[in-house]
Motif scaffolding. Sequence first.
Motif, PDB file in Angstrom:
ATOM      1  N   ARG A 654      -6.841   7.644   2.133  1.00 22.44           N
ATOM      2  CA  ARG A 654      -7.192   6.498   1.354  1.00 22.44           C
ATOM      3  C   ARG A 654      -6.572   5.774   0.654  1.00 22.44           C
ATOM      4  O   ARG A 654      -7.249   4.481   0.888  1.00 22.44           O
ATOM      5  CB  ARG A 654      -6.881   7.262  -0.767  1.00 22.44           C
ATOM      6  N   LEU A 655      -5.312   5.592   1.275  1.00 19.59           N
ATOM      7  CA  LEU A 655      -4.080   4.372   1.759  1.00 19.59           C
ATOM      8  C   LEU A 655      -5.325   3.046   3.186  1.00 19.59           C
ATOM      9  O   LEU A 655      -4.919   1.800   2.568  1.00 19.59           O
ATOM     10  CB  LEU A 655      -3.489   4.300   2.269  1.00 19.59           C
ATOM     11  N   LEU A 656      -5.805   4.365   4.061  1.00 20.71           N
ATOM     12  CA  LEU A 656      -5.819   2.932   4.870  1.00 20.71           C
ATOM     13  C   LEU A 656      -7.136   1.796   4.843  1.00 20.71           C
ATOM     14  O   LEU A 656      -6.967   1.225   5.087  1.00 20.71           O
ATOM     15  CB  LEU A 656      -6.433   4.001   6.627  1.00 20.71           C
ATOM     16  N   ILE A 657      -8.059   2.785   3.723  1.00 18.76           N
ATOM     17  CA  ILE A 657      -9.392   1.337   3.921  1.00 18.76           C
ATOM     18  C   ILE A 657      -9.400   0.954   2.443  1.00 18.76           C
ATOM     19  O   ILE A 657      -9.267   0.440   1.751  1.00 18.76           O
ATOM     20  CB  ILE A 657      -9.985   3.431   2.977  1.00 18.76           C
ATOM     21  N   HIS A 658      -8.485   1.221   1.633  1.00 18.82           N
ATOM     22  CA  HIS A 658      -7.672   0.063   0.321  1.00 18.82           C
ATOM     23  C   HIS A 658      -7.260  -1.492   0.847  1.00 18.82           C
ATOM     24  O   HIS A 658      -6.481  -1.470   1.853  1.00 18.82           O
ATOM     25  CB  HIS A 658      -6.644   0.482  -0.654  1.00 18.82           C
ATOM     26  N   PRO A 659      -8.232  -2.701   0.606  1.00 14.30           N
ATOM     27  CA  PRO A 659      -6.938  -3.790   1.535  1.00 14.30           C
ATOM     28  C   PRO A 659      -6.048  -4.306   0.763  1.00 14.30           C
ATOM     29  O   PRO A 659      -5.844  -5.119   1.996  1.00 14.30           O
ATOM     30  CB  PRO A 659      -8.570  -4.321   0.636  1.00 14.30           C
ATOM     31  N   HIS A 660      -5.542  -3.679   0.462  1.00 13.44           N
ATOM     32  CA  HIS A 660      -4.055  -4.080  -0.237  1.00 13.44           C
ATOM     33  C   HIS A 660      -2.781  -3.847   0.153  1.00 13.44           C
ATOM     34  O   HIS A 660      -1.659  -3.599  -0.010  1.00 13.44           O
ATOM     35  CB  HIS A 660      -4.335  -4.290  -1.892  1.00 13.44           C
ATOM     36  N   SER A 661      -3.193  -2.137   0.611  1.00 12.75           N
ATOM     37  CA  SER A 661      -1.828  -1.160   0.666  1.00 12.75           C
ATOM     38  C   SER A 661      -1.152  -2.008   2.383  1.00 12.75           C
ATOM     39  O   SER A 661      -0.258  -2.072   1.915  1.00 12.75           O
ATOM     40  CB  SER A 661      -2.655  -0.215   0.979  1.00 12.75           C
ATOM     41  N   ILE A 662      -1.968  -2.286   3.282  1.00 10.22           N
ATOM     42  CA  ILE A 662      -1.397  -2.545   4.147  1.00 10.22           C
ATOM     43  C   ILE A 662      -0.542  -3.610   3.857  1.00 10.22           C
ATOM     44  O   ILE A 662       1.253  -3.924   4.107  1.00 10.22           O
ATOM     45  CB  ILE A 662      -1.854  -2.737   5.530  1.00 10.22           C
ATOM     46  N   PRO A 663      -1.058  -4.757   3.970  1.00  9.82           N
ATOM     47  CA  PRO A 663       0.007  -6.195   2.917  1.00  9.82           C
ATOM     48  C   PRO A 663       1.037  -6.068   2.183  1.00  9.82           C
ATOM     49  O   PRO A 663       1.920  -6.601   1.556  1.00  9.82           O
ATOM     50  CB  PRO A 663      -1.373  -6.894   2.964  1.00  9.82           C
ATOM     51  N   SER A 664       0.961  -5.126   1.298  1.00  8.14           N
ATOM     52  CA  SER A 664       1.781  -4.644   0.826  1.00  8.14           C
ATOM     53  C   SER A 664       3.158  -4.193   1.603  1.00  8.14           C
ATOM     54  O   SER A 664       3.699  -4.254   0.319  1.00  8.14           O
ATOM     55  CB  SER A 664       1.206  -3.741  -0.577  1.00  8.14           C
ATOM     56  N   LEU A 665       2.669  -3.423   1.757  1.00 12.28           N
ATOM     57  CA  LEU A 665       3.829  -2.632   2.982  1.00 12.28           C
ATOM     58  C   LEU A 665       4.342  -3.444   3.612  1.00 12.28           C
ATOM     59  O   LEU A 665       5.796  -3.190   3.468  1.00 12.28           O
ATOM     60  CB  LEU A 665       3.302  -1.444   3.513  1.00 12.28           C
ATOM     61  N   GLN A 666       3.380  -4.390   4.241  1.00  8.26           N
ATOM     62  CA  GLN A 666       4.578  -5.472   4.804  1.00  8.26           C
ATOM     63  C   GLN A 666       5.312  -6.551   4.234  1.00  8.26           C
ATOM     64  O   GLN A 666       6.685  -7.472   4.329  1.00  8.26           O
ATOM     65  CB  GLN A 666       3.423  -6.140   5.756  1.00  8.26           C
ATOM     66  N   ARG A 667       4.875  -6.841   3.089  1.00  9.27           N
ATOM     67  CA  ARG A 667       5.301  -7.678   2.043  1.00  9.27           C
ATOM     68  C   ARG A 667       7.320  -6.627   1.631  1.00  9.27           C
ATOM     69  O   ARG A 667       8.063  -7.824   2.121  1.00  9.27           O
ATOM     70  CB  ARG A 667       5.226  -7.871   0.707  1.00  9.27           C
ATOM     71  N   LEU A 668       6.551  -6.003   0.829  1.00 12.19           N
ATOM     72  CA  LEU A 668       8.144  -4.874   1.130  1.00 12.19           C
ATOM     73  C   LEU A 668       8.956  -4.849   1.629  1.00 12.19           C
ATOM     74  O   LEU A 668      10.218  -4.760   1.948  1.00 12.19           O
ATOM     75  CB  LEU A 668       7.442  -3.422   1.164  1.00 12.19           C
ATOM     76  N   ILE A 669       8.816  -4.824   3.372  1.00  9.61           N
ATOM     77  CA  ILE A 669       9.773  -4.784   4.895  1.00  9.61           C
ATOM     78  C   ILE A 669       9.933  -6.073   4.509  1.00  9.61           C
ATOM     79  O   ILE A 669      12.163  -5.615   4.853  1.00  9.61           O
ATOM     80  CB  ILE A 669       8.744  -4.148   5.510  1.00  9.61           C
ATOM     81  N   SER A 670       9.325  -7.177   4.290  1.00 10.38           N
ATOM     82  CA  SER A 670       9.900  -8.244   4.286  1.00 10.38           C
ATOM     83  C   SER A 670      10.924  -8.400   3.134  1.00 10.38           C
ATOM     84  O   SER A 670      12.206  -8.969   3.093  1.00 10.38           O
ATOM     85  CB  SER A 670       9.305  -9.352   4.927  1.00 10.38           C
ATOM     86  N   ASP A 671      10.475  -7.824   1.467  1.00 11.11           N
ATOM     87  CA  ASP A 671      11.719  -8.765   1.227  1.00 11.11           C
ATOM     88  C   ASP A 671      12.047  -7.348  -0.652  1.00 11.11           C
ATOM     89  O   ASP A 671      12.244  -8.310  -1.599  1.00 11.11           O
ATOM     90  CB  ASP A 671      10.865  -9.674   0.014  1.00 11.11           C
ATOM     91  N   GLY A 672      11.703  -6.578  -0.133  1.00  8.27           N
ATOM     92  CA  GLY A 672      12.394  -5.169  -0.884  1.00  8.27           C
ATOM     93  C   GLY A 672      13.617  -5.192  -0.591  1.00  8.27           C
ATOM     94  O   GLY A 672      14.427  -5.347   0.290  1.00  8.27           O
ATOM     95  N   SER A 673      13.534  -4.467  -1.747  1.00 11.78           N
ATOM     96  CA  SER A 673      15.659  -3.564  -1.784  1.00 11.78           C
ATOM     97  C   SER A 673      15.938  -2.615   0.087  1.00 11.78           C
ATOM     98  O   SER A 673      14.401  -2.594   0.164  1.00 11.78           O
ATOM     99  CB  SER A 673      15.569  -2.546  -2.531  1.00 11.78           C
TER     100      SER A 673
END
Length: 699
Positions: A654-673
Motif C-alpha cells: 500500500r505504501l509503494l502504490i501510493h503516489p505521495h509516499s516515496i516523495p514524502s519520505l525523500q523530503r523528510l530525509i533532506s529536511d526532517g529532524s
Amino acid sequence: MDATPSPVLMVSSAFLPTGSLVESLIHISNEVSSMDSNKFPAASLQSRNIATITRKIKLLSSLFEDIGDSNSPLPPSSILCLTELFTVIRRVKLLIQECKEGSSLWNLLQSEIFSKQFQVLVKEMGMALDILPLSLINITADVREQVELLRKQIKRADVFVDPLESHRREELLQLMSNNNENKYGNKRRILDSKKQVEEIMRNIGLRNPSDYEEEILKLEGEAHKQAGTGGLIVVSNINNLISLVSYSKSMIFGDAKHDEKITKLKDQELMQSSLAALFTDQDSSASSSQSMVLNIPDEFRCPISLDLMRDPVIVASGHTYDRNSIAEWINSGHHTCPKSGQKLIHMALIPNYALKCLIHQWCQENNVPLTSESSSDLERSTSKRKLMEHAVDHISASKAAIDAVKMTAEFLVGKLATGSPEIQRQAAYQLRLLAKTGMINRRIIAEAGAIPFLVTLLSAQDPQIQENAVTTLLNLSIFDNNKVLIMSAGAIDNIIEVLQSGKTMEARENAAAAIFSLSMMDDCKVTIGARPRAIPALVGLLREGTTVGKRDAATALFNLAIYNANKANVVVAGAVPLLIELLMDDKAGITDDALAVLALLSGNCEGLEEIKENRVVVPLLIDLLRFGSPKGKENSVTLLLGLCKNGGEEVSRRLLIHPHSIPSLQRLISDGSLKARRKAEALLKYLNRHCFQPHHSLE
C-alpha cells in the motif's frame, strides 16, 4: 489548567495559545541577551553577574527559537515550565535595568543584595529547567545538549560578590561616615581628602558635573520611591548620599550653589529632628493600652500608610496593601508597585481574604477595634518611631515575606482541617492561588501539612471544594519533593476517582494533569499504571473532555506508556481506535498528541496489530508525512516503519502504490529532524528490498 506560575500569560484559568507564550519568550530573551554588560559604563555594577546570566539566557533563546520553528503543540507540563521561565527572565530584565539605570551610589551600597538576587534568579531558572520535559519537545540534538549543559552549570552556580565592588562600597561607607561627622560643622577632614573623594567618585562613575547632577536626580527619585514603603531610615540614608554627592561636586568643581543646598538640607534635618521629638513626646504620654499597639505584626501594616490594614488587597506585583491607600496611589497617576517599583500590568485589586482573616483574628484576640481613628493615629506615629530606630533591608523583607507565607499557609491548613464547608471552600481556593506562584510557596504549603487534608477534600460533595483541592494538588506537584508526599498520602486513588467521575469537567481535567505531573517520576508510572481504574479513566476523558482535557489525557497516557508494562493496559482500555479517530478530527486539535501515543503503543504487539487492522491508518499517515508538523512527521514515519516491519507485504504494498509516499519520505530525509531522517532512511531501504523481491510482485 491552573498550575501555571505566572499571571502574565494567563487569561482566566486557561493558557494563552502556545504561539503567544513562545513568541513572548523569544522576545524577552533577546531583549535580555542584548543587555550586554560591555555596553554599560565602565563603573557599572554587577558586570560579571550580568554577563553570566545573559550568557545563560542567550543559550535559552536558542531553545525558544527551536520550539517556535517547530510549530508543534506543547504538552501542558512544558507550558508550565516555559511560563515559569518567562517570569524569571522578566525579573532578570528588571534587575539588570535597576543596576544599569538606578543610582550608582545607592546600588553600590546594596551590591551584596544584588549579587544574591542574581543567584536566586539563576537557581529559579535551574528549577524550571529541571522539570522541563525535553523528551516531549521537538528540538534539535544540539539545542538539547545546550540545555543539558546549562542545567549542569546552574547546579554549580554560587553567589559572586565582586571584590572590587566590595572595596568601593567600603570606601563609600567611610566617606559617608566622614561626611556625617563633619556635615554643617568643621569640614577640614573631608576637605583634606579632596583627591581621595574625587578618586572614589570617579571609580563609581562620576567624572564631570553633569554626572553628579544626574546622580542627584536618580537619588532623589529613589528617595521618592522609598518614601512610599515607609522606610524612613532608608530615606534618611539616601538624603545623606544626596548631601555627600552635592558637597563633593561643589568641593571638586566649585559649585556656587553649594551653600544654598546645604541650607536646605540643614532645614530638612531640623524638621526631621522636630518630628522625631514630637513622636517621642507622644510615645511618652501613651497609655498602657496604646503601648500594646507597638506589638502589631509588621505583616499586618500597609507599606504605604503604615496603618493596620482593614481591607488588604493584592496588586499585580503580588504585594499587599490596604485598599484605600493603594487606590489613592493608583488614582493619583502612579502605575507602579510602591514597594518594588515594578510596573503594574493591570490595576485590579484582588482581596487578600487569607490575610484579612488573620488580621480580624488578631484584632479580636487583642481587643483592637478595626475602625478606631485614634488607634490608627497611634499606629502611624509608633510605626514611624520604630522605623526610625530600625532599618529594614531587602533581605529582611524577603524573610518577612516568607514568614508571611508560612503563617498564611498554616492558617489556611487549619481552616481545611476544622472549618465549615464554606470555610473549607475558601481556604482551598486561597491555597490554590498561593500554590500557583513559585517553588518556595509550594514547598511551604506542603510543610504546613496541607497535602493530607487536600487529599481528604477530593471526596467532598461540594463541586468547588473538590475542584480547588485537586487543582491545588496539581500546583503543588510541580515541586518534585511534593510528588513523593502526595503519593505517600495515598492521593492517587482519590485523584483517579475525580478523574473518572469528578463533579466538574475542570476538576476531571486537572486530575488528568496531576496524574501526568506525578508520573514524571518513574516509580509513580508503575504505581499509577497498576491501579485498574487509572488508564480507563484517562481514556474516558480522551473521549469526553474538552480540547484541553483530551490533551491532558493524551499526555498522561503517553507518560504512563513509556513504562512497557502499561502499554498493554492502554491498548486493552480501548485507546487505539479512539486515538485514530482523533487523528482524523481536526476540531479535536490534538493530532500530534494522539500520534505520539500511537507511535509509543506500536511498540506493543497487540497495539501494533490493532493499528494495522484499521484501513484508514496508512493513507492518514502518508498525508501527515506531507502536511503534518515536524513532530507529527517524525511519529508518522516511526509508525509506518513499525507497520511495515511487522505488517508484512500488505502495508508495504500500500505504501509503494501510493503516489505521495516515496516523495514524502525523500523530503523528510533532506529536511526532517535527526530521528525522522533516520527512520525515513530505514523505511526506504526496507521498501527497496521489498520491491525487488520477485515473490512480492506488485502486479
